[in-house]
Design a protein around this motif. Structure first.
Motif, PDB file in Angstrom:
ATOM      1  N   GLY A 381       0.815  -1.214   0.000  1.00 17.49           N
ATOM      2  CA  GLY A 381       0.000   0.000   0.000  1.00 17.49           C
ATOM      3  C   GLY A 381       0.843   1.256   0.000  1.00 17.49           C
ATOM      4  O   GLY A 381       0.524   2.237  -0.677  1.00 17.49           O
ATOM      5  N   GLN A 385       1.132   4.202  -2.952  1.00 21.85           N
ATOM      6  CA  GLN A 385       0.939   5.632  -2.714  1.00 21.85           C
ATOM      7  C   GLN A 385       2.107   6.434  -3.261  1.00 21.85           C
ATOM      8  O   GLN A 385       1.909   7.478  -3.896  1.00 21.85           O
ATOM      9  CB  GLN A 385       0.782   5.924  -1.223  1.00 21.85           C
ATOM     10  CG  GLN A 385       0.665   7.432  -0.965  1.00 21.85           C
ATOM     11  CD  GLN A 385       0.324   7.789   0.460  1.00 21.85           C
ATOM     12  OE1 GLN A 385      -0.256   6.978   1.183  1.00 21.85           O
ATOM     13  NE2 GLN A 385       0.659   9.005   0.880  1.00 21.85           N
ATOM     14  N   SER A 508     -10.963   4.140   0.114  1.00 21.71           N
ATOM     15  CA  SER A 508     -10.363   4.366  -1.202  1.00 21.71           C
ATOM     16  C   SER A 508      -9.172   5.297  -1.044  1.00 21.71           C
ATOM     17  O   SER A 508      -9.115   6.090  -0.097  1.00 21.71           O
ATOM     18  CB  SER A 508     -11.385   4.970  -2.173  1.00 21.71           C
ATOM     19  OG  SER A 508     -11.747   6.282  -1.757  1.00 21.71           O
ATOM     20  N   PRO A 509      -8.209   5.239  -1.967  1.00 22.90           N
ATOM     21  CA  PRO A 509      -7.027   6.107  -1.858  1.00 22.90           C
ATOM     22  C   PRO A 509      -7.339   7.597  -1.888  1.00 22.90           C
ATOM     23  O   PRO A 509      -6.526   8.400  -1.432  1.00 22.90           O
ATOM     24  CB  PRO A 509      -6.175   5.689  -3.062  1.00 22.90           C
ATOM     25  CG  PRO A 509      -6.631   4.314  -3.401  1.00 22.90           C
ATOM     26  CD  PRO A 509      -8.096   4.293  -3.090  1.00 22.90           C
TER      27      PRO A 509
END
Length: 766
Positions: A381, A385, A508-509
């Motif tokens: 993750g 990012q 959600s991002p």
């Protein structure tokens, strides 16, 4: 090899270095989450030949610069004198601050350029206890604002604290910003404009190491890593590197052994003789003892020098970064005092011109347009990012500013650190390297957490009043159940008992989230009339709810919340405060939060707005009622020492008949300071505060903003269906200290209707 070991004797005084430096910083020297930038995993197998001496036929001159914190800025003055008098530097080495100055000069920076950096505010961002408030994530800002007095413990391997007082994020960014063309994997220090070495100390082998290749910012970062102040640098072989001054503070041996200098010039930072201050305190004795170890290895180093330039810096200290101009002048004057021994090495005009041309021909070009990004040492993750945050830079020149800005989000939560170096996906020849178009991002995890435990006291006391004191605990477990999600649980124990837990689930991002929460509260409630306590109530509340919305950025969030409460409101002594009440209530609210402040407590500039609107319904003993909450604060700097502030609160049920447990309160320090805690209770209220803060003392850089004198005015009004409105005003005079353990305030407040109080607080400001 990126670095080589060189055995060196380790004295008892040297072993004391770590304790000494830690103590000296704790007592005022310039000293977060710790980062561990690794040494490059690929580097030249062997150093290339040293460049020829220009003009030919003369001896090569090596310059060794001693470490010494801010005192090392004096080296800039020596270099200025050298340039003005055409003294060539063909090889250069340094330790700690000497490594920083030597590294900048070796890349081609002029003394004038280095002076401009030194006398600016550039060092203010280097010494930081933790990530800057502006760069913190939304949730970490909440922690900093709500629990500013907290001390943080890591719980990853039992209860522990971080391995340094300061975060190294500031120093990493300073080095990368000032060495943009030399932050490359394949850098060979022999091919720099001036061949360069710097020295660090290996805590694993207890030997000194010198760097000959790899990203220059990382090498200098290791050399200046004061034990206990900055985190050690961990290289890819699992070795931990700290300040080179512990074993080799004046690296003349490196100039002789690795750089083969024919003439070695050593620049010595000559401290003052022992004084009463050195033996009259624990810190003084420790500092003097540490100096013994440093002096001994420097005296050994001096034996290899052909010329020694002694700079008398006894009237300065290692934290005097604000006195850079004076230190630089001291270095210049010291070189002038040594002119008789230095001028024989001077070049004539033609020779100097040729020397500069040869030096400039080895300058490296800045990296080219970004074509490739690699991320190492992070969870999937986190890697995603970083790649997403770097994507907008694709095809643009690799520059420190935009690249460091792109790495801020991954570091904003405090669980990851990030550094970067450049590389060429298609390496050219050693003589003609191709421009770097790749960026390798190295992520580092905090070795102590998550999870983290935040702990600190919260105290409020006033004359002729009760004293409120709680010990506040907050547990934060980041990335629990997925990257970006976290558990946050809290407890307050003391005057009141409050327990809470919430799970922030990132959906959600782009920031959509859902957050269930539960909380429990038990506290005494005092009822007042005409400044006299007439009753004591006891409130007990169990609440559960859920919030969902979107966190747009580190400063803005929009959400909707539903909450159900089960409340008990009982009478212990006295009368009034309404009847005994037991029952439930439900609340629905829309929240908007905007935080544009530059600090968690006393913000030099910026503003905060928190607004909620909704309704209270199905509440025991109450009518259904619309509900509005609004708080705001604004600070405006008049100059570097003076702030004006304005803040206010509005809370309203629009005069609906709402039972006592659900009502709003006024009174207490910085909430009508001349009145008792929660002296006024009602269904509708407003409070305004305005004031003037003047800084009367500054804390050492990185330890807080300082001590402020405060002159303030407060006005508040409150209504309820059974009682007419009450307006109260007061003036406050006091002092507020913004420190690493929160805000401490002491003041006196005089108001209308005979109200007056002397108060003390520790914790939040308001």
């Amino acid at each position: 090899m990126p670095w080589k070991c060189a055995a060196s004797p380790l004295t008892a005084a040297t072993l004391l270095a770590t304790v000494t430096l830690l103590a000296s910083v704790a007592w005022g020297q310039q000293p977060g989450q710790p980062t561990t930038p690794a040494q490059p995993k690929s580097a030249p197998a062997a150093a290339s030949p040293l460049p020829a001496i220009v003009p030919a036929g003369r001896p090569s001159i090596g310059l060794a610069l001693e470490g010494g914190g801010a005192l090392g800025l004096a080296h800039i003055g020596v270099l200025q004198w050298f340039e003005e008098h055409h003294i060539p530097v063909d090889r250069i080495a340094g330790t700690s601050m000497g490594a920083l100055v030597a590294g900048l000069y070796a890349t081609g920076d002029s003394p004038a350029e280095m002076r401009a950096v030194a006398v600016s505010n550039a060092f203010l961002g280097v010494f930081t206890l933790q990530t800057a408030y502006l760069d913190s994530s939304y949730r970490r800002r909440e922690d900093r604002h709500e629990v500013p007095q907290a001390i943080t413990f890591g719980l990853k391997h039992g209860v522990g604290m971080r391995n340094a007082l300061l975060s190294d994020r500031g120093v990493n960014e300073f080095l990368i910003t000032n060495m943009p063309a030399y932050n490359r994997q394949e850098l060979d220090y022999n091919r720099m404009p001036i061949p360069f070495r710097c020295v660090a100390t290996d805590l694993t082998t207890l030997q000194s190491v010198d760097f000959s290749s790899g990203p220059l910012p990382q090498a200098v970062r290791a050399s200046i890593s004061i034990p206990g102040v900055f985190p050690p640098v961990e290289n890819h072989q699992g070795h931990f590197l700290v300040d080179g001054g512990i074993l080799d503070n004046l690296p003349t041996d490196v100039l002789k052994r690795d750089l083969h200098a024919d003439i070695v010039i050593a620049v010595r930072l000559q401290d003052a003789a022992i004084s009463g201050a050195d033996t009259s305190s624990v810190v003084g004795v420790l500092n003097r003892a540490f100096s013994a170890g440093i002096v001994r290895n420097v005296e050994q180093a001096e034996r290899l020098a052909d010329v020694i330039v002694n700079i008398p810096v006894g009237k300065f200290s290692g934290i005097d970064y604000a006195k850079a101009a004076g230190l630089i002048q001291a270095g210049y004057q010291a070189a002038e005092q040594s002119r008789a021994t230095l001028l024989p090495f001077a070049l004539d005009a033609e020779g100097w011109k040729a020397h500069l041309a040869a030096r400039d021909s080895r300058r490296l070009a800045l990296p080219g347009a970004l074509r490739q990004v690699r991320v190492v040492d992070g969870d999937p993750g986190a890697v995603r990012q970083v790649l997403a945050d770097m994507k907008p830079l694709n095809g643009k020149p690799v520059l420190p500013g935009p690249t460091l800005e792109a790495l801020k989000p991954i570091q904003s939560n405090g669980d990851y650190s990030a550094t970067y170096e450049t590389f060429s996906p298609t390496p050219g020849s050693a003589a003609v390297p191709t421009p770097d178009t790749g960026v390798l991002v190295r992520l580092g995890k905090d070795p102590t957490g998550p999870p983290y435990l935040l702990f600190g006291p919260d105290i409020g006391a006033a004359t002729s009043n009760i004293t409120r004191m709680e010990m506040t605990f907050r547990l934060v477990d980041q990335n629990l159940g997925g990257y970006g999600s976290e558990l946050r649980a809290g407890a307050q124990i003391g005057y009141k008992t409050q327990l809470s837990a919430e799970y922030y689930r990132l959906l959600s991002p782009n920031g959509y989230f859902v957050e269930p929460r539960i909380g429990f509260l038990r506290q005494p409630v005092y009822i007042w009339a005409n400044q006299k306590r007439i009753a004591e109530r006891f409130e007990q509340n169990l609440a559960a709810g859920i919030e969902t919305g979107r966190t747009f950025s580190n400063h803005m969030q929009l959400s909707a919340e539903w909450r159900a409460d089960d409340t008990r409101w009982s009478l212990r002594t006295g009368s009034d405060g309404g009847p005994y009440l037991t029952g439930t209530a439900q609340t629905g609210l829309l929240h908007f939060n905007l935080d544009k402040a530059s600090a968690g407590v006393i913000s030099p500039r910026g503003y905060r707005i928190a607004a909620s609107a909704g309704s209270l319904y199905h509440a025991a003993g109450s009518s259904n009622a619309p509900l509005v909450n609004l708080t705001f604060s604004r600070t405006l700097p008049a100059n570097s020492k003076t702030l004006f502030f304005l803040s206010g609160d509005i809370h309203s049920y629009f005069r609906a008949n709402v039972a006592q447990p659900y009502r709003f309160t006024l009174g207490g320090p910085l909430r009508l300071s001349a009145s008792s805690f929660d002296e006024y209770r009602g269904t509708d209220t407003y409070l305004t505060r305005a004031g003037y803060l003047h800084r009367i003392a500054a804390l050492p850089t990185g330890l807080g903003q300082g001590l402020y004198a405060v002159l303030g005015y407060e006005a508040g009004e409150i209504w309820s269906p059974e009682q007419r409105s009450i307006l109260r005003q007061d003036g406050t005079l006091g002092v507020i200290a913004s420190t690493p353990v929160g805000v401490v305030s002491v003041g006196v407040s005089v108001g209308d209707a005979g109200h007056r109080k002397v108060f003390v607080t520790l914790g939040r400001l308001f």
